[in-house]
Design a protein around this motif. Structure first.
Motif, PDB file in Angstrom:
ATOM      1  N   MET A   1      -9.736  -2.260  20.610  1.00  8.33           N
ATOM      2  CA  MET A   1      -9.229  -3.200  21.614  1.00  8.33           C
ATOM      3  C   MET A   1      -7.728  -3.033  21.800  1.00  8.33           C
ATOM      4  O   MET A   1      -7.229  -3.106  22.919  1.00  8.33           O
ATOM      5  CB  MET A   1      -9.576  -4.634  21.228  1.00  8.33           C
ATOM      6  N   GLN A   2      -6.991  -2.780  20.721  1.00 10.76           N
ATOM      7  CA  GLN A   2      -5.553  -2.557  20.837  1.00 10.76           C
ATOM      8  C   GLN A   2      -5.265  -1.296  21.663  1.00 10.76           C
ATOM      9  O   GLN A   2      -4.322  -1.287  22.470  1.00 10.76           O
ATOM     10  CB  GLN A   2      -4.910  -2.458  19.450  1.00 10.76           C
ATOM     11  N   ALA A   3      -6.070  -0.253  21.469  1.00 10.28           N
ATOM     12  CA  ALA A   3      -5.896   0.977  22.257  1.00 10.28           C
ATOM     13  C   ALA A   3      -6.195   0.711  23.732  1.00 10.28           C
ATOM     14  O   ALA A   3      -5.481   1.198  24.617  1.00 10.28           O
ATOM     15  CB  ALA A   3      -6.805   2.080  21.711  1.00 10.28           C
ATOM     16  N   ALA A   4      -7.225  -0.065  24.016  1.00  4.06           N
ATOM     17  CA  ALA A   4      -7.559  -0.396  25.402  1.00  4.06           C
ATOM     18  C   ALA A   4      -6.451  -1.226  26.043  1.00  4.06           C
ATOM     19  O   ALA A   4      -6.060  -0.976  27.193  1.00  4.06           O
ATOM     20  CB  ALA A   4      -8.890  -1.142  25.454  1.00  4.06           C
ATOM     21  N   LEU A   5      -5.916  -2.196  25.320  1.00  2.28           N
ATOM     22  CA  LEU A   5      -4.819  -3.014  25.843  1.00  2.28           C
ATOM     23  C   LEU A   5      -3.569  -2.176  26.089  1.00  2.28           C
ATOM     24  O   LEU A   5      -2.842  -2.401  27.063  1.00  2.28           O
ATOM     25  CB  LEU A   5      -4.518  -4.169  24.891  1.00  2.28           C
ATOM     26  N   ALA A   6      -3.314  -1.207  25.231  1.00  2.00           N
ATOM     27  CA  ALA A   6      -2.166  -0.311  25.432  1.00  2.00           C
ATOM     28  C   ALA A   6      -2.354   0.516  26.697  1.00  2.00           C
ATOM     29  O   ALA A   6      -1.399   0.735  27.452  1.00  2.00           O
ATOM     30  CB  ALA A   6      -1.986   0.594  24.215  1.00  2.00           C
ATOM     31  N   ALA A   7      -3.572   0.970  26.953  1.00  2.00           N
ATOM     32  CA  ALA A   7      -3.848   1.747  28.169  1.00  2.00           C
ATOM     33  C   ALA A   7      -3.686   0.881  29.415  1.00  2.00           C
ATOM     34  O   ALA A   7      -3.163   1.333  30.437  1.00  2.00           O
ATOM     35  CB  ALA A   7      -5.258   2.331  28.112  1.00  2.00           C
ATOM     36  N   ILE A   8      -4.102  -0.367  29.327  1.00  2.00           N
ATOM     37  CA  ILE A   8      -3.934  -1.291  30.458  1.00  2.00           C
ATOM     38  C   ILE A   8      -2.449  -1.509  30.721  1.00  2.00           C
ATOM     39  O   ILE A   8      -2.000  -1.454  31.870  1.00  2.00           O
ATOM     40  CB  ILE A   8      -4.660  -2.623  30.173  1.00  2.00           C
ATOM     41  N   ALA A   9      -1.666  -1.729  29.683  1.00  2.00           N
ATOM     42  CA  ALA A   9      -0.221  -1.920  29.833  1.00  2.00           C
ATOM     43  C   ALA A   9       0.438  -0.664  30.402  1.00  2.00           C
ATOM     44  O   ALA A   9       1.364  -0.760  31.221  1.00  2.00           O
ATOM     45  CB  ALA A   9       0.398  -2.301  28.501  1.00  2.00           C
TER      46      ALA A   9
END
Length: 59
Positions: free
Chosen positions: A38-46
């Motif tokens: 989830m942290q990796a996905a949030l980083a990609a969104i940012a």
């Protein structure tokens, strides 16, 4: 998100409007998955220049 990060997104609400040829909107979603993914996905969104506000964390 699931294909790349194995994170499921359940969209509860979404709204997008075009203001001066720029899409502006908001979305409320529940993300589910392993914390690291989830942290990796949030980083990609940012990285895609999307602002994220976490309303509630938990299981």
């Amino acid at each position: 998100m699931y294909k790349h990060y194995q994170v499921t997104a359940n969209i509860l609400y979404g709204n997008i409007e075009i203001l001066e040829n720029t899409p502006v909107g908001e979305m409320v979603a529940i993300l589910s998955g392993e914390e690291e993914r989830m942290q990796a996905a949030l980083a990609a969104i940012a990285a895609a220049n999307v602002e994220v506000t976490i309303l509630k964390e938990g299981n």
